[in-house]
Design an enzyme around this catalytic site. Structure first.
Site, PDB file in Angstrom:
ATOM      1  N   TYR A 121      32.408  38.747  41.752  1.00 17.68           N
ATOM      2  CA  TYR A 121      33.798  39.092  41.460  1.00 17.68           C
ATOM      3  C   TYR A 121      34.129  38.773  39.995  1.00 17.68           C
ATOM      4  O   TYR A 121      34.831  39.525  39.314  1.00 17.68           O
ATOM      5  CB  TYR A 121      34.728  38.319  42.402  1.00 17.68           C
ATOM      6  N   GLU A 122      33.595  37.648  39.512  1.00 13.46           N
ATOM      7  CA  GLU A 122      33.882  37.222  38.138  1.00 13.46           C
ATOM      8  C   GLU A 122      33.008  37.941  37.104  1.00 13.46           C
ATOM      9  O   GLU A 122      33.057  37.631  35.928  1.00 13.46           O
ATOM     10  CB  GLU A 122      33.701  35.696  38.023  1.00 13.46           C
ATOM     11  N   GLU A 146      36.274  23.184  41.178  1.00 12.62           N
ATOM     12  CA  GLU A 146      35.204  23.993  40.593  1.00 12.62           C
ATOM     13  C   GLU A 146      35.338  25.459  41.013  1.00 12.62           C
ATOM     14  O   GLU A 146      35.256  26.350  40.188  1.00 12.62           O
ATOM     15  CB  GLU A 146      33.849  23.418  41.041  1.00 12.62           C
ATOM     16  N   VAL A 158      38.646  33.234  48.360  1.00 12.40           N
ATOM     17  CA  VAL A 158      38.993  33.760  49.673  1.00 12.40           C
ATOM     18  C   VAL A 158      38.345  35.145  49.776  1.00 12.40           C
ATOM     19  O   VAL A 158      38.490  35.976  48.853  1.00 12.40           O
ATOM     20  CB  VAL A 158      40.526  33.868  49.845  1.00 12.40           C
ATOM     21  N   GLY A 187      48.009  33.760  52.729  1.00 11.48           N
ATOM     22  CA  GLY A 187      48.321  32.335  52.577  1.00 11.48           C
ATOM     23  C   GLY A 187      47.108  31.424  52.629  1.00 11.48           C
ATOM     24  O   GLY A 187      47.245  30.212  52.519  1.00 11.48           O
ATOM     25  N   GLY A 202      44.475  31.187  50.472  1.00  7.07           N
ATOM     26  CA  GLY A 202      44.201  30.565  49.169  1.00  7.07           C
ATOM     27  C   GLY A 202      45.162  29.413  48.916  1.00  7.07           C
ATOM     28  O   GLY A 202      44.767  28.345  48.441  1.00  7.07           O
ATOM     29  N   ASN A 204      41.489  37.360  34.986  1.00  6.53           N
ATOM     30  CA  ASN A 204      41.587  37.238  36.447  1.00  6.53           C
ATOM     31  C   ASN A 204      43.054  37.131  36.897  1.00  6.53           C
ATOM     32  O   ASN A 204      43.788  36.252  36.445  1.00  6.53           O
ATOM     33  CB  ASN A 204      40.810  35.991  36.903  1.00  6.53           C
ATOM     34  N   TYR A 248      47.947  30.920  40.492  1.00  8.09           N
ATOM     35  CA  TYR A 248      48.055  29.515  40.068  1.00  8.09           C
ATOM     36  C   TYR A 248      49.431  29.220  39.474  1.00  8.09           C
ATOM     37  O   TYR A 248      50.016  28.170  39.734  1.00  8.09           O
ATOM     38  CB  TYR A 248      46.961  29.188  39.053  1.00  8.09           C
ATOM     39  N   GLU A 280      48.623  24.313  25.202  1.00  9.27           N
ATOM     40  CA  GLU A 280      48.097  23.258  24.310  1.00  9.27           C
ATOM     41  C   GLU A 280      46.951  23.757  23.440  1.00  9.27           C
ATOM     42  O   GLU A 280      46.295  22.958  22.779  1.00  9.27           O
ATOM     43  CB  GLU A 280      47.594  22.071  25.159  1.00  9.27           C
TER      44      GLU A 280
END
Ligand code: COA
Length: 170
Positions: free
Chosen positions: A28-29, A89, A93, A101, A103, A130, A136, A148
Site C-alpha cells: 500500500y505504501e 511502528e 486495517v 471504526g 483503525g 498518505n 490521525y 516543528e
C-alpha cells in the site's frame, strides 16, 4: 464485514498473519520489496525475547477465523525531554474493514496503554501522500514535520560502516 472484529493482544501463532499484513501495508505504501523479516524473526523478536522488541494488537477477521484484518505494532522509546514514549511502528486495517471504526479502536488501544503506563506520547511517521494523515489529525495527532520542521533521519548499516571506517574511536 459481517460483525465487529475482536481486537486482542497478539500471540506467537499470529506472526504468519502479522507478516502478511506487514506486506500488505508495505505494498500500500509503494514499498512492496521492503519487508525482509520472516515469520521466525517476528516470533523471536516479539515472543521469545525478554523484554519483547515489539508489542502488537491484532483484529480477528469475523468472516474468516484463519485471518487477521488489522494490527497495530508498537514498542517503547525514550524522549530526552519528556521521558518514556511509545513508538507506533505500523497501523493497518485490511481494505474490507476500513471505515468502520477499526483503525480508531486499534489506535485508541495504543493510546490507552500509553496513558495508563504513563508514557508521554505516541509517536509515528506517515508518508506525505498518505490520506491516513486525515485520520490521525481527526483523532487529535499533530504533524510535527509541519509544526516543528521535524524530519525523519536514518543511518543505515552501510552508512554506519563508512562512518566507522573514518572515525577515530578509542
Ligand atoms: C488509516 C487507517 C488505519 C484508518 O482506519 P479505518 O478503520 O479506515 O478508520 P476508522 O473507520 O477507524 O476512522 C476513525 C475516524 O477517522 C475518520 N477518518 C478515517 N479516515 C480519514 C481520513 N482519511 N481523513 C479524515 N478522517 C478520516 C473517520 O471518519 C472516523 O471518524 P469518527 O470517529 O468521527 O466517526 C486505514 O484506513 C488503513 O489501514 N489505511 C491503509 C494503511 C495506512 O495508511 N496505515 C497508516 C500508515 S502510517
Amino acid at each position: 464485514m459481517s460483525s465487529v472484529p475482536l481486537i486482542r493482544t497478539a500471540r506467537k501463532e499470529d506472526c504468519k498473519e502479522i507478516q502478511r499484513l506487514i506486506q500488505e501495508l508495505a505494498t500500500y505504501e509503494k514499498f512492496p520489496h521492503a519487508p525482509k523479516l520472516k515469520v521466525e524473526d517476528l516470533e523471536r523478536d516479539g515472543f521469545e525475547s525478554s523484554p519483547p522488541k515489539f508489542k502488537c494488537f491484532v483484529a480477528e477477521n469475523p468472516d474468516n477465523e484463519e485471518e487477521l484484518c488489522g494490527y497495530a505494532m508498537y514498542y517503547p522509546t525514550y524522549s530526552a525531554w519528556d521521558g518514556k514514549a511509545i513508538r507506533l511502528e505500523d497501523l493497518f486495517v485490511a481494505p474490507e474493514g476500513r471505515g468502520t471504526g477499526l483503525g480508531k479502536r486499534l489506535f485508541s488501544l495504543v493510546a490507552k496503554e500509553a496513558l495508563e503506563g504513563n508514557y508521554c506520547r505516541v509517536e509515528f511517521t506517515a508518508l506525505g501522500w498518505n490520506q491516513a494523515a486525515g485520520f490521525y489529525t481527526h483523532l487529535g495527532a499533530e504533524n510535527t514535520t509541519s509544526s516543528e520542521d521535524r524530519n525523519v533521519w536514518r543511518l543505515y548499516r552501510s552508512g554506519m560502516e563508512k562512518l566507522l571506517e573514518n572515525s577515530n574511536l578509542n
